[in-house]
Design a protein around this motif. Structure first.
Motif, mmCIF file in Angstrom:
data_model
loop_
_atom_site.group_PDB
_atom_site.id
_atom_site.type_symbol
_atom_site.label_atom_id
_atom_site.label_comp_id
_atom_site.label_asym_id
_atom_site.label_seq_id
_atom_site.Cartn_x
_atom_site.Cartn_y
_atom_site.Cartn_z
ATOM 1 N N UNK A 170 0.809 -1.223 0.000
ATOM 2 C CA UNK A 170 0.000 0.000 0.000
ATOM 3 C C UNK A 170 0.842 1.273 0.000
ATOM 4 N N UNK A 171 2.124 1.119 -0.225
ATOM 5 C CA UNK A 171 3.004 2.297 -0.232
ATOM 6 C C UNK A 171 4.006 2.203 -1.369
ATOM 7 N N UNK A 172 4.335 3.337 -1.946
ATOM 8 C CA UNK A 172 5.344 3.378 -3.012
ATOM 9 C C UNK A 172 6.747 3.140 -2.486
ATOM 10 N N UNK A 173 6.903 3.134 -1.163
ATOM 11 C CA UNK A 173 8.230 2.929 -0.573
ATOM 12 C C UNK A 173 8.608 1.454 -0.464
ATOM 13 N N UNK A 174 7.753 0.576 -0.961
ATOM 14 C CA UNK A 174 8.083 -0.847 -1.082
ATOM 15 C C UNK A 174 7.835 -1.229 -2.530
ATOM 16 N N UNK A 175 8.896 -1.634 -3.222
ATOM 17 C CA UNK A 175 8.758 -1.946 -4.642
ATOM 18 C C UNK A 175 8.460 -3.422 -4.898
ATOM 19 N N UNK A 176 8.794 -4.295 -3.932
ATOM 20 C CA UNK A 176 8.547 -5.720 -4.150
ATOM 21 C C UNK A 176 8.452 -6.457 -2.825
ATOM 22 N N UNK A 177 7.567 -7.466 -2.807
ATOM 23 C CA UNK A 177 7.470 -8.366 -1.650
ATOM 24 C C UNK A 177 7.239 -9.767 -2.203
ATOM 25 N N UNK A 178 8.265 -10.614 -2.097
ATOM 26 C CA UNK A 178 8.220 -11.988 -2.613
ATOM 27 C C UNK A 178 8.260 -12.931 -1.424
ATOM 28 N N UNK A 179 7.388 -13.975 -1.451
ATOM 29 C CA UNK A 179 7.326 -14.856 -0.290
ATOM 30 C C UNK A 179 7.047 -16.297 -0.695
ATOM 31 N N UNK A 180 7.517 -17.201 0.167
ATOM 32 C CA UNK A 180 7.249 -18.626 0.028
ATOM 33 C C UNK A 180 6.952 -19.200 1.411
ATOM 34 N N UNK A 181 6.311 -20.372 1.423
ATOM 35 C CA UNK A 181 5.936 -21.011 2.690
ATOM 36 C C UNK A 181 6.688 -22.334 2.843
ATOM 37 N N UNK A 182 7.150 -22.580 4.069
ATOM 38 C CA UNK A 182 7.812 -23.838 4.434
ATOM 39 C C UNK A 182 6.977 -24.488 5.537
ATOM 40 N N UNK A 183 6.631 -25.760 5.383
ATOM 41 C CA UNK A 183 5.850 -26.431 6.423
ATOM 42 C C UNK A 183 6.692 -27.505 7.122
ATOM 43 N N UNK A 184 6.134 -27.997 8.219
ATOM 44 C CA UNK A 184 6.782 -29.062 9.006
ATOM 45 C C UNK A 184 8.226 -28.707 9.348
ATOM 46 N N UNK A 185 8.419 -27.481 9.778
ATOM 47 C CA UNK A 185 9.763 -27.001 10.113
ATOM 48 C C UNK A 185 10.260 -27.665 11.389
ATOM 49 N N UNK A 186 11.506 -28.046 11.391
ATOM 50 C CA UNK A 186 12.133 -28.631 12.578
ATOM 51 C C UNK A 186 13.223 -27.677 13.047
ATOM 52 N N UNK A 187 12.938 -26.928 14.105
ATOM 53 C CA UNK A 187 13.884 -25.942 14.631
ATOM 54 C C UNK A 187 14.938 -26.659 15.469
ATOM 55 N N UNK A 188 16.181 -26.532 15.045
ATOM 56 C CA UNK A 188 17.278 -27.157 15.781
ATOM 57 C C UNK A 188 18.580 -26.453 15.431
ATOM 58 N N UNK A 189 19.665 -26.966 15.968
ATOM 59 C CA UNK A 189 20.988 -26.396 15.696
ATOM 60 C C UNK A 189 21.368 -26.637 14.241
ATOM 61 N N UNK A 190 22.024 -25.664 13.645
ATOM 62 C CA UNK A 190 22.451 -25.786 12.247
ATOM 63 C C UNK A 190 23.612 -26.755 12.114
ATOM 64 N N UNK A 191 23.782 -27.316 10.918
ATOM 65 C CA UNK A 191 24.964 -28.151 10.670
ATOM 66 C C UNK A 191 26.245 -27.344 10.879
ATOM 67 N N UNK A 192 27.318 -28.067 11.153
ATOM 68 C CA UNK A 192 28.581 -27.392 11.466
ATOM 69 C C UNK A 192 29.058 -26.510 10.318
ATOM 70 N N UNK A 193 28.901 -26.988 9.067
ATOM 71 C CA UNK A 193 29.380 -26.194 7.935
ATOM 72 C C UNK A 193 28.671 -24.843 7.863
#
Length: 793
Positions: free
Chosen positions: A216-239
């Motif tokens: 609703x504002x000219x101060x945002x030119x783009x908003x791109x989004x995707x959805x992720x389901x069944x997320x498992x929140x945990x520690x990231x891999x070492x790399x």
């Protein structure tokens, strides 16, 4: 900008050491601040597994750990609170060296021998800011599956150098690993290997989880989004943790770490929202309401204004656009479904909001410089790919993309002859095109030159000269043969105004004044100190948008307050006979344009003389210009004494004011001594100034001097008397000087005694008494009839 060399090599094949890479990219315009070898001074640390933990028999806070190093079992005594059986940890063996010059030796702790020490990340040289919260006060625990027995420096990539670059504000594309890899690829004339984005398994459809995105504002030119389901929140891999920490970012959890990884990799900030807290299942981007309250991720309540961009769900605010997300929508351990955002916001809005709130994040730092909206989709899709790669969630098919005005690549015509002329050596069009192609600038060679298509991630390239600079730097400034400068010689000189300024300086310096230099910025309070009326034009000042303080909030319209401040400071320090002058610009606003400037000359003193010395100063200034016949009239200036001030005119045109400073103004500046100041419109003197002086012979004939004193009304100006004298002088008046004005005892109320001298001289004869007497009698009669003056005996 930190560039881990290991991360750089993922995208570009360069068979050179880190020092050579840094030197070469510096030659092509990327300024290297430093090269950090994070493994320097570290050795003897291995990855080991705790196979058994026993309590220390003589210490409640110590435990005895049996360590498997892959080749041997060791015993280590530790007081770390977070160790457990099966934990994989960094072990500094006897003889190991740690950060800060610490050397590990075999020791006994309460009677039990310890064959080394378990290490925290801080002891391995990591800055506290990049250590995750769970490991800040304990031993670092490697993720499951980390190979036992390997060198811990290898496991943590600590033996890979990090190059720190200084990134200029016009190169936001270089605030990313791929951006710097592109620069390195162009420098070494090799190919950039950008990651191929491919998602193996997409399920369902985004419309089943989320409804819409609305901008609703000219101060945002783009908003791109995707959805992720069944997320498992945990520690990231070492790399993943290693990449982040080497680039100066603290690991949090796998989802947040991937958004940070992609931001560092692509330069596009991302944000992950917990879908559970977006009740309306839609996103609305709008400007904030005035004094709207919002609590950010750092648990701080912020007061927003209508210049701030916010992300909402249509009902409540869930994010401060481009800066920080909201506390209520952050990804937590219980998060199941996530909305990934990749957006593009107005850089000026982000910069102002960030500065006002004192809230600067990695995201705002990038948005402030202006980003390519076309990168938003790439970054979100890349994040989805990585989430799938580490099995952190399932990717939902489809996306929601509101892209207001698509940014297209610019086309710029480049003339080959201009390139060669500006760079200073001959280069063919084919060579020019190849150099530009190395920077991913597409080229088409035509008869007139080259048509260049500039990618959208290069906002700094807008004109032909920008392309020429790119050619020169990639070719290498050090490869360009130096040549002597070419050009026409011209005679320099001072401007007429500057010459006039120097001529007047000699007069003022000879009279005992010192030159002053003051700031052009003042505060609004100077108008009150000078008793300036509310409708006075002097108050029409240019205001500073970002002042250093209230005392520097506007551009000065007069030099007088600066002069009085200096006089006051000198008086407070006990200095005597102080006088000064300043040539300085004053400023006034011009509608729709830059402010106008007007040069003025101010001069003033205390203990150097009185009003007549000030008048003499002004007269000598005009004499130096070449003007003699000045007119003086009573001045009406609020900061000057009403009875001891005057306005100077020449041929009916006002040139300035001078006089004794008003007692109230002296009090405002905390001055006890009388002060005298003057200010003239210096630039107006230029049109009167003579180029040189004409001298005449010394007079051959004597002068005749006559003194007169009159009793007259207080409001009669001395200038009126001088006019009468000039009218009757028959061209032989050489000088007129008021030498006494007296009121008080012996003079009736409302009257004053004014005495003046007249000097007469003729160029061709000796004057006779009867000539002078006739002139004097006419003056007496004129003063009596026109001004009501009565000759004193």
């Amino acid at each position: 900008m930190l560039l881990p060399i290991k991360w750089l090599r993922d995208y570009v094949d360069i068979d050179e050491n880190t020092k050579t890479i840094a030197d070469k990219v510096t030659d092509t315009g990327s300024h290297v601040e430093s090269i950090e070898d994070r493994s320097e001074g570290l050795e003897g640390v291995v990855v080991a597994k705790i196979t058994k933990i026993e309590r220390h028999p003589d210490a409640d806070k110590l435990v005895i750990c049996t360590m498997d190093t892959g080749s041997e079992n060791l015993t280590v005594v530790t007081g770390a609170p977070n160790v457990f059986e099966g934990a994989i940890v960094p072990l500094a063996k006897v003889g190991a060296k740690l950060a800060g010059g610490v050397k590990i030796e075999k020791s006994k702790l309460r009677g039990i021998e310890s064959d080394g020490m378990l290490c925290s990340l801080e002891e391995l040289g990591y800055d506290n800011s990049v250590i995750s919260k769970e490991y800040r006060n304990g031993i670092y625990i490697f993720p499951e599956g980390t190979e036992i027995g390997q060198d811990a420096l290898d496991a943590l990539d600590l033996n890979k150098e990090v190059i720190e670059f200084e990134i200029t504000p016009n190169r936001p594309d270089c605030l990313s690993i791929i951006g710097m890899a592109r620069e390195a690829a162009a420098t070494f004339n090799t190919k950039l290997k950008e990651p191929e984005i491919k998602i193996e398994n997409e399920v369902d459809n985004i419309s089943d989880y989320f409804k819409s995105v609305e901008i609703e504002t000219d101060n945002c030119s783009r908003f791109y989004s995707r959805v992720i389901k069944d997320v498992k929140i945990k520690e990231s891999p070492l790399w993943l943790q290693n990449y982040l920490m080497s680039a100066g970012v603290r690991p949090v959890n796998n989802i947040v770490d991937i958004t940070n990884f992609v931001m560092l990799e692509c330069g596009q900030p991302l944000h992950a929202y917990d879908l559970e807290y977006i009740k309306t299942k839609k996103i609305v981007v709008r400007m904030a309401k005035n004094e709207e309250e919002f609590t950010t991720l750092d648990n701080e309540k912020r007061i927003l204004f209508d210049s701030d961009i916010v992300i909402t769900d249509g009902e409540k605010t869930i994010g401060l656009a481009g800066i920080m997300g909201g506390l209520d929508s952050e990804v937590m351990d219980t998060t199941v479904n996530v909305l990934l955002e990749g957006a593009n916001f107005n850089s000026e809005c982000i910069r102002k909001t960030s500065k006002r709130l004192g809230l600067r994040s990695e995201a705002s730092m990038r948005f402030e410089k202006g980003l390519d909206p076309n990168t938003a989709k790439i970054a979100v899709d890349r994040a989805a790919q990585l989430i799938e790669l580490i099995s952190a969630g399932t990717i939902i098919s489809g996306n929601l993309d509101d892209y207001k005005k698509r940014l297209e690549a610019k086309k710029i015509n480049l003339r080959a002859d201009k390139v060669n002329r500006l760079i200073g050596f001959e280069i063919t069009k084919d060579e020019m095109a190849k150099l530009l192609n190395r920077l991913e600038i597409e080229t088409e060679i035509v008869d007139e030159g080259i048509i260049c298509t500039v990618p959208t991630f290069r906002p700094d390239i807008n004109i032909e000269e920008d392309l020429i600079e790119e050619i020169a730097r990639i070719y290498g400034y050090h490869n360009i043969e130096p040549k002597p400068l070419e050009g026409k010689l011209s005679v320099g000189g001072r401007s007429k105004l500057r010459n006039l300024e120097d001529r007047i300086k000699t007069v003022l310096l000879a009279m005992g004044y010192n030159e002053l230099i003051t700031f052009s910025f003042v505060g609004k309070s100077v108008f009150e100190k000078l008793n300036i009326k509310s409708d006075d034009n002097l108050r029409n000042a240019v205001e500073i948008i970002n002042p250093l303080g209230e005392e520097f909030s506007i551009m000065r319209t007069t030099l007088v307050p600066n002069l009085l401040e200096i006089l006051a400071n000198n008086e407070h320090r006990g200095n005597e006979n102080v006088g000064g002058f300043e040539f300085g610009n004053t400023f006034y606003p011009v509608e729709g344009q830059l402010p106008g400037e007007e040069k003025k000359l101010s001069f003033g003193f205390y203990d150097l003389g009185d009003f007549y010395f000030l008048k003499e100063t002004l007269s000598k200034i005009f004499w130096k210009v070449g003007v003699k016949d000045l007119e003086f009239k009573r001045a009406n200036v609020t900061y000057l004494h009403p009875g001891r001030s005057a306005e100077v005119f020449y041929k009916g045109e006002s040139f300035g004011v001078f006089g004794e400073v008003h007692p109230e103004v002296l009090e405002n500046f905390s001055m006890k001594k009388k002060a005298y100041v003057g200010e003239i419109l210096f630039e107006k003197l230029l049109k009167l100034a003579i180029p040189n002086y004409l001298y005449k012979e010394l007079p051959k004939y004597p002068a005749v001097k006559r003194d007169l004193a009159f009793l007259m009304d207080l409001d009669v100006e001395a200038y009126s008397i001088e006019e009468i004298v000039k009218e009757n002088a028959q061209g032989i008046l050489e000088d007129f000087n008021v030498f006494d004005i007296y009121t008080g005892k012996g003079i009736e109320e409302g009257k004053k005694s004014l005495a003046f001298s007249m000097t007469f001289r003729a160029d061709d004869r000796t004057l006779k008494d009867n000539e002078i007497t006739a002139i004097v009698n006419n003056v007496i009669e004129g003063v009596a009839t026109k001004l009501g003056g009565k000759l004193r005996e």
